[in-house]
Scaffold this motif. Structure first.
Motif, short mmCIF file in Angstrom:
data_model
loop_
_atom_site.label_atom_id
_atom_site.label_comp_id
_atom_site.label_asym_id
_atom_site.label_seq_id
_atom_site.Cartn_x
_atom_site.Cartn_y
_atom_site.Cartn_z
N GLN A 1 41.52 32.58 50.44
CA GLN A 1 42.00 33.76 49.72
C GLN A 1 42.66 34.76 50.66
N PHE B 1 22.64 32.06 35.33
CA PHE B 1 22.42 32.68 36.63
C PHE B 1 22.05 34.14 36.52
N PHE C 1 31.02 32.47 37.79
CA PHE C 1 31.50 32.22 39.14
C PHE C 1 32.55 31.13 39.03
N GLY C 2 33.70 31.34 39.59
CA GLY C 2 34.74 30.33 39.50
C GLY C 2 35.91 30.83 38.67
N LEU D 1 38.10 32.60 40.87
CA LEU D 1 38.58 31.75 41.95
C LEU D 1 39.73 30.85 41.53
N MET D 2 39.69 30.42 40.29
CA MET D 2 40.71 29.46 39.90
C MET D 2 42.08 30.13 39.83
N VAL D 3 43.09 29.30 39.86
CA VAL D 3 44.45 29.82 39.79
C VAL D 3 45.13 29.18 38.59
N LEU E 1 31.73 28.82 50.45
CA LEU E 1 32.03 30.22 50.16
C LEU E 1 32.90 30.82 51.25
N ARG F 1 18.49 36.11 37.29
CA ARG F 1 18.47 37.24 38.21
C ARG F 1 17.75 38.46 37.65
N MET G 1 39.26 25.89 42.41
CA MET G 1 40.21 26.78 43.04
C MET G 1 41.48 26.03 43.43
N ILE H 1 32.05 34.72 50.58
CA ILE H 1 33.50 34.78 50.46
C ILE H 1 34.02 35.90 51.35
N ILE I 1 30.33 23.20 46.21
CA ILE I 1 29.74 23.98 45.12
C ILE I 1 30.67 24.02 43.93
N MET J 1 36.33 29.42 51.06
CA MET J 1 37.08 30.05 49.96
C MET J 1 37.62 31.41 50.41
N GLY K 1 33.21 25.38 41.69
CA GLY K 1 34.28 26.31 42.03
C GLY K 1 35.18 25.73 43.11
N THR L 1 21.46 33.02 43.23
CA THR L 1 22.86 32.92 42.86
C THR L 1 23.68 32.10 43.86
N ASN L 2 23.05 31.70 44.94
CA ASN L 2 23.73 30.82 45.88
C ASN L 2 23.91 29.47 45.20
N PRO L 3 25.15 29.07 44.99
CA PRO L 3 25.41 27.83 44.25
C PRO L 3 24.71 26.61 44.85
N ARG M 1 46.05 33.47 51.62
CA ARG M 1 47.04 33.67 50.58
C ARG M 1 47.53 35.12 50.59
#
Lengths: 343, 343
Positions: free
Chosen positions: B263, A92, A285-286, A289-291, B256, A96, B290, B232, B284, B259, B286, B87-89, B266
DNA sequence: CTGAAAGCGCTTACAG
DNA sequence: CTGAAAGCGCTTACAG
């Protein structure tokens, strides 16, 4: 349905329909060759003539036919960016940056995906190479000989890979890896494991080397696990090997593998980072976001893409920019997947 | 550095260096036009002649110069895929499918990014349009008039957008949205909120319409929040408005935004899904990663990209495939971000 | 079935 | 400073 209707009557003149330098020449009362000069070599003509021609061209909304221009010059004003897998988040940023640099120079960027093995990739490149002025090869799986062969025909720049005699741009891993190891050591880790990607991967080898030497420098034990697929699944599959080792922290070749490790650990009831610290590379990306959020070593890939295109351009002879000499580096992003070593 | 050295002595002959049909003609003892026919119109020539020519061509590793071929025919064998943001998934899948369909037809796909506003986009397209045989416009921000104007010059197909007289492919939202509402209702939700994307977005409007009517059909209260940025950050910014409403479930225009809502929730100490259920669109990369995993309505975007390219190809007159008539639909992916409505 | 010619829209030595 | 000509590598009516 098709536009064969409107001009159907007249003998197929002007397939394109767009204005040509002949139209401009006629309206401006000059020879077509003069139009060409006016448009391509500013200052070479009588100022008044040039201005008149430019005015007509603008009025007609003239744009030189790229194909017609490419024939006599051999210049297509097109660059190819070849990637193995477009869905790989790493590309990505590269796209870009490459896109940006190409557009700025008035070049069109063709993105070619080579999906399969190195052989298919070579064929794809063979096909696209003839219509571009230069190529940027990223995430390539080609053999060195294939790279060398194509580099002999057109300017080529590699990203994150090196081959003798072919220019490449690759952010240096050392700074980021060093920071990562320092971070882990300060958290009390004394045994770190590296989970390699494909054995043929130039990038994986560099990351491994950097990690090993950073650990050795600090007299920290470092182990290298068996290589795996550079995907989430590849990371998941490696969990048993990780737990078998006595490492308290594992560094994946890339974020995808690290994510896989985290997910497999969760499924196995192993808490990250309390029982196992996990880190990766790329900051895709991600990862944020993940936990838990993934601690990772990142590079400015957009800058790498940009740099690569600028280098091809320079080798083609379209050297605008002088800069681009500062070194590209990596840095550490600390998130929640790394923590104090279990006691 | 440059390859001007090797053939420097001789008057610049053959800029390309690659074999031409003249080379083949000479070796095969035929006229160049015959070579052209042998290679392009199988069966039109004496079988022996054709075979001989093909053998020579193969021996020379001949590939017709695409530019030279494009000049007389007006066919570049290139298609453009225009996206606002690489970059837009969401565009990943589209690129994938488009690439596949183009390659299969022997077409090269140029991916153009138009970043900025509709005006810049129109300019970008203007530039690229002249060297392609057709265009696929995805995630476009252009005004209808601009789309119509370019569609008048070259075959155009829209993805997830409709404009009078221009063909488009858009998976129908209804099935997925209906399943989503059914899912929420069965969890006890009686008040659902929709968080729209940009007001100008055709896709957002369709999703909203589908959601509203699915709710009304079930006599469930549905509210539409104020539109926000489809990112996001846009989702995060909307949290206050969501909590102000009494909705127990919120559906974001895309993943997005969803998400972002998760977030922000949270961060605000609002538990998802115990206190608020959240869902999105697109599935997408991610969304599965998440925590909690995002419930979302997905479409096969790769298939949409593929379909779009096949349609352009057909409108160009390169109609191979006959199929492609089954409707594209959306479906529901249930994860952990949706749960029983709070009592 | 195949050859010879013209042309696609440019660029660029070569003259003047 | 600008015109006239040749050529880039193909395709495609037009002849034969």
């Amino acid at each position: 349905m098709v536009d064969s209707s409107d001009l159907a009557g007249q003998q197929r003149r002007r397939p394109s329909g767009a204005p040509t330098i002949y139209d401009i020449a006629e309206r401006a009362g000059v020879n077509p060759s003069t139009v060409s000069r006016a448009l391509n070599q500013p200052g070479r003509l009588n100022a008044a003539t040039e201005a008149r021609i430019r005015a007509v061209a603008a009025a007609l909304n003239f744009h030189a036919n790229p194909m017609a221009r490419a024939l006599p010059t051999g210049r297509t004003h097109t660059l190819a960016l070849v990637v193995a897998d477009i869905t790989n988040p790493v590309v990505f940023g590269i796209i870009r940056g490459a896109e940006r640099a190409a557009a700025e120079a008035g070049y069109t960027l063709v993105i070619a995906e080579s999906q399969e093995s190195g052989e298919v990739e070579a064929a794809t490149i063979e096909r696209v190479a003839q219509s571009v002025d230069g190529l940027v090869l990223a995430t390539t799986r080609m053999a060195d000989v294939d790279i060398t062969r194509i580099a002999a025909r057109k300017p080529v720049v590699l990203i994150n890979r090196a081959t003798d005699g072919v220019p490449h741009v690759a952010p240096s891993v050392e700074p980021g890896v060093d920071a990562l190891v320092e971070h882990l050591v300060s958290l009390g880790h004394r045994h770190i494991a590296f989970l390699p990607g494909p054995t043929a991967s130039w990038t994986s080898a560099r990351r491994q080397d950097a990690l090993v030497s950073a650990c050795q420098r600090r007299a920290v034990r470092v182990g290298v696990l068996e290589a795996s697929t550079p995907t989430i699944a590849g990371g998941e599959a490696a969990l048993p090997a990780i737990t078998d080792s006595t490492a308290t922290a594992v560094v994946g070749f890339n974020d995808l593998m690290a994510m896989g490790v985290v997910q497999a650990a969760r499924a196995a009831g192993i808490h990250v980072p309390a029982q196992l610290s996990v880190a990766g590379f790329d900051d895709i990306f991600g990862s944020a976001l993940m936990v838990p959020g993934l601690t990772t070593v990142r590079a400015d890939l957009a800058q790498a893409g940009e740099r690569a295109v600028m280098t091809v351009l320079r080798n083609i002879g379209v050297s605008h920019e002088a800069g681009g000499e500062e070194e590209l580096v990596t840095s550490l992003v600390v998130r929640q997947s790394t923590g104090p070593a279990p006691v």
